[in-house]
Design a protein around this motif. Sequence first.
Motif, PDB file in Angstrom:
ATOM      1  N   ALA A 149     123.398  41.477   1.421  1.00 10.88           N
ATOM      2  CA  ALA A 149     123.052  42.885   1.175  1.00 10.88           C
ATOM      3  C   ALA A 149     122.231  43.024  -0.110  1.00 10.88           C
ATOM      4  O   ALA A 149     121.369  43.897  -0.208  1.00 10.88           O
ATOM      5  N   ASP A 150     122.483  42.155  -1.090  1.00 10.47           N
ATOM      6  CA  ASP A 150     121.719  42.160  -2.341  1.00 10.47           C
ATOM      7  C   ASP A 150     120.442  41.329  -2.206  1.00 10.47           C
ATOM      8  O   ASP A 150     119.574  41.398  -3.068  1.00 10.47           O
ATOM      9  N   GLY A 151     120.381  40.503  -1.150  1.00 11.77           N
ATOM     10  CA  GLY A 151     119.263  39.582  -1.006  1.00 11.77           C
ATOM     11  C   GLY A 151     119.232  38.583  -2.150  1.00 11.77           C
ATOM     12  O   GLY A 151     118.163  38.246  -2.657  1.00 11.77           O
ATOM     13  N   ALA A 152     120.417  38.110  -2.558  1.00 14.19           N
ATOM     14  CA  ALA A 152     120.496  37.241  -3.732  1.00 14.19           C
ATOM     15  C   ALA A 152     121.494  36.104  -3.527  1.00 14.19           C
ATOM     16  O   ALA A 152     122.415  36.198  -2.720  1.00 14.19           O
TER      17      ALA A 152
ATOM     18  N   VAL B 200     112.588  29.239 -10.079  1.00 18.27           N
ATOM     19  CA  VAL B 200     113.513  28.145  -9.786  1.00 18.27           C
ATOM     20  C   VAL B 200     113.385  27.737  -8.313  1.00 18.27           C
ATOM     21  O   VAL B 200     112.799  28.455  -7.512  1.00 18.27           O
ATOM     22  N   CYS B 201     113.976  26.595  -8.017  1.00 16.48           N
ATOM     23  CA  CYS B 201     114.061  26.122  -6.634  1.00 16.48           C
ATOM     24  C   CYS B 201     115.506  25.732  -6.357  1.00 16.48           C
ATOM     25  O   CYS B 201     116.153  25.097  -7.194  1.00 16.48           O
ATOM     26  N   LEU B 202     116.008  26.136  -5.204  1.00 15.46           N
ATOM     27  CA  LEU B 202     117.340  25.758  -4.742  1.00 15.46           C
ATOM     28  C   LEU B 202     117.156  24.842  -3.540  1.00 15.46           C
ATOM     29  O   LEU B 202     116.527  25.238  -2.559  1.00 15.46           O
ATOM     30  N   ALA B 203     117.690  23.638  -3.609  1.00 20.81           N
ATOM     31  CA  ALA B 203     117.544  22.673  -2.514  1.00 20.81           C
ATOM     32  C   ALA B 203     118.922  22.410  -1.906  1.00 20.81           C
ATOM     33  O   ALA B 203     119.786  21.778  -2.535  1.00 20.81           O
ATOM     34  N   PHE B 204     119.138  22.929  -0.698  1.00 22.27           N
ATOM     35  CA  PHE B 204     120.392  22.766   0.034  1.00 22.27           C
ATOM     36  C   PHE B 204     120.229  21.632   1.045  1.00 22.27           C
ATOM     37  O   PHE B 204     119.204  21.571   1.733  1.00 22.27           O
TER      38      PHE B 204
ATOM     39  N   ALA C 264     114.984  33.727 -11.222  1.00 22.78           N
ATOM     40  CA  ALA C 264     116.381  33.776 -11.647  1.00 22.78           C
ATOM     41  C   ALA C 264     116.520  34.607 -12.914  1.00 22.78           C
ATOM     42  O   ALA C 264     115.571  34.771 -13.684  1.00 22.78           O
ATOM     43  N   GLU C 265     117.724  35.103 -13.103  1.00 19.52           N
ATOM     44  CA  GLU C 265     118.068  35.816 -14.323  1.00 19.52           C
ATOM     45  C   GLU C 265     119.544  35.592 -14.612  1.00 19.52           C
ATOM     46  O   GLU C 265     120.337  35.331 -13.711  1.00 19.52           O
ATOM     47  N   VAL C 266     119.901  35.664 -15.876  1.00 19.05           N
ATOM     48  CA  VAL C 266     121.288  35.495 -16.295  1.00 19.05           C
ATOM     49  C   VAL C 266     121.880  36.874 -16.554  1.00 19.05           C
ATOM     50  O   VAL C 266     121.274  37.699 -17.248  1.00 19.05           O
TER      51      VAL C 266
ATOM     52  N   ASN D 190     116.843  35.577  -7.036  1.00 19.45           N
ATOM     53  CA  ASN D 190     116.234  36.461  -6.047  1.00 19.45           C
ATOM     54  C   ASN D 190     115.247  35.621  -5.233  1.00 19.45           C
ATOM     55  O   ASN D 190     114.157  35.325  -5.724  1.00 19.45           O
ATOM     56  N   PRO D 191     115.637  35.222  -4.018  1.00 21.54           N
ATOM     57  CA  PRO D 191     114.750  34.380  -3.207  1.00 21.54           C
ATOM     58  C   PRO D 191     113.478  35.122  -2.805  1.00 21.54           C
ATOM     59  O   PRO D 191     113.515  36.305  -2.488  1.00 21.54           O
TER      60      PRO D 191
END
Length: 159
Positions: A42-45, A66-70, A85-87, A120-121
């Motif tokens: 719902a947040d798209g995050a 950033v990159c997320l590799a699954f 990305a954000e903190v 946030n993709p």
Amino acid sequence: MSDHDDTAKVWDLIDKIGFCMLATHNGSDIRARPMSAYTKRADGAVYFLTDVASHKDEEVARFPNVCLAFADTKGQKYVSVSGTAEVLNDRELIREIWAFPAKAWWEGPDDPSIRILKVNPEFAEYWDSPGTVISYIKMAAAAVSSSKPDMGDNEKVSL
């Protein structure tokens, strides 16, 4: 597949795999480390618990891409997600996504050093093959017949 189906497929694979390598940039090098992902469609995050003193937080503040590799190597399912990305110091969200494995790093969700790393993709690519054994059979058959094997679905998806 429609764009909606491809987007749902990306989120389904992320949820199923659960862990990824988070790659950040520090100005000269790219660094990756394993992280446990929590998704909120719902947040798209995609969210991660992190520590206020970690280097990735500093890197994200300076270089938010950033990159997320699954990877599910047994199931031959992979997703690469690019985003920003954000903190955050959202105490309610920390309590919401807190899970027992986090206890290895912190006493509890109220530990003041916990932060949220929110991604946030913007773009993803996935590979979803029928599994290791079937993939090897398809590759062997293709090698014998000099054809290209059908290794399953591969799509690029804007998120």
